[in-house]
Write an enzyme that holds these catalytic residues in place. Sequence first.
Site, PDB file in Angstrom:
ATOM      1  CB  CYS A  42      16.482  -2.006  51.089  1.00  0.00           C
ATOM      2  SG  CYS A  42      14.777  -2.528  50.818  1.00  0.00           S
ATOM      3  CD  GLU A 109       7.838  -1.705  50.377  1.00  0.00           C
ATOM      4  OE1 GLU A 109       7.641  -1.281  51.528  1.00  0.00           O
ATOM      5  OE2 GLU A 109       8.577  -1.141  49.553  1.00  0.00           O
ATOM      6  NE  ARG A 110       0.724   1.259  51.953  1.00  0.00           N
ATOM      7  CZ  ARG A 110       0.646   1.971  50.828  1.00  0.00           C
ATOM      8  NH1 ARG A 110       0.863   1.403  49.671  1.00  0.00           N
ATOM      9  NH2 ARG A 110       0.368   3.253  50.872  1.00  0.00           N
ATOM     10  N   GLY A 184      20.367  -0.439  64.587  1.00  0.00           N
ATOM     11  CA  GLY A 184      19.936   0.704  63.786  1.00  0.00           C
ATOM     12  C   GLY A 184      18.889   1.524  64.506  1.00  0.00           C
TER      13      GLY A 184
END
Length: 418
Positions: A42, A109-110, A184
């Site tokens: 993203c 973030e993971r 989604g």
Amino acid sequence: MASHHDLDLSVLERLSADTHAVGREIVTGCDSVAGAVVLATCNRFELYLDVDDAADAESARAAVAATVAARSGYPAQRVAAALVPATGQRVVEHLFAVASGLESMVVGEREIAGQVRRALTAARRDGTTTSDLEGLFQAASRASRAVEHGTGLGAAGRSVVGVALDLVEDGLPVWSDVRCLLIGTGSYAGASLAALKARGCADVVVYSASGRAGQFAAQRGVTAATDDLAAALTGVDLVVACSGAAGAVLDVDALIRARSAEASIGARPLAVLDLALQHDVDPAVGELPGVRLVSLTTVADQAPDGHSATVAEARALVAATAAAFERTRRTRQWNPPVVAERRRVLEQLATAVDQLDERAARRLRREVRSALHGPTVRARAAAADGDAAAYASALADLAALAVPPAAAPAPAAAGSPR
């Protein structure tokens, strides 16, 4: 490589068009490129190429620009300007930092660790990976785990979806009363659902234009929506859209129809999170009364500051890990000539000792191995350091060694003490 650090998300969206076809086309269309892994998320679009010769790097870059231009609609010159080239250890350190969440929109973030693994899996499926790319990406995953375990970065569970949920939380009912529509069914939808459940949101309905909502929902204990998106929107407090479909899934008309159906009872405030790079939500949705739209651009503006002692520690660990990887890679890459010279000398030794008695053979073996040891160690140390001159000198000393076919002792290496 291109990311949210340097480019608008709208540009990244265009560059990322038809991602997986790009890797195949570059490998099949450019003779100098042996392999490719495409990492598109993203907030980044990166191509990792295995180029046969460093001298071919510029032609490989031109091939990348032409291929991405054809897919994105941008001129090749603009693509070339947007994609920042890198080689050698810079590539290694960058990928290790990316996999560790240090280059993410939300630092630490993971989700990115899984995206890095899936990029390699996709390249395997497409037949575009190589042993060098395999080694690089597998090492990046190990570096990511080392950063998490060694520094705790990532343990807080910060993520793009987490920041987005934080931004709209004040306008929602308590999480146990929130009704959410998830658009989604991909890996990011799974991560978003996990984040929602972790906050206590259990009333989640899943919609998919591709028809995969039923299977996704059944596997995760939530409800699948019908094919009527407007009907699925009725009565929801929160929409999380992360399908990554080409074109908007949620447009103004569908949302107006859904909210018109609620008009008799009073349409409730609605928060809409558009977490897809290729927008799932028409930006005009944010102009409707009572609707708050949060996009990736909003998340980027509001993400927590990535400057902290933990982040600095993580970056130092990444740098050390990348340097160690490069040392090992160079040692392995430069080792074949060393091995070949050692084999030559040892074959001569084997022939010579056949003509000697046991005592003389032992002495000759000891002298030859001693003569081999010094230049071998120096060659491998120089390879690890990337010192081409010292490596060439040590290799020359190995090449000068020869075992005479008689009972004479082996000559000392050039420049070694006698």
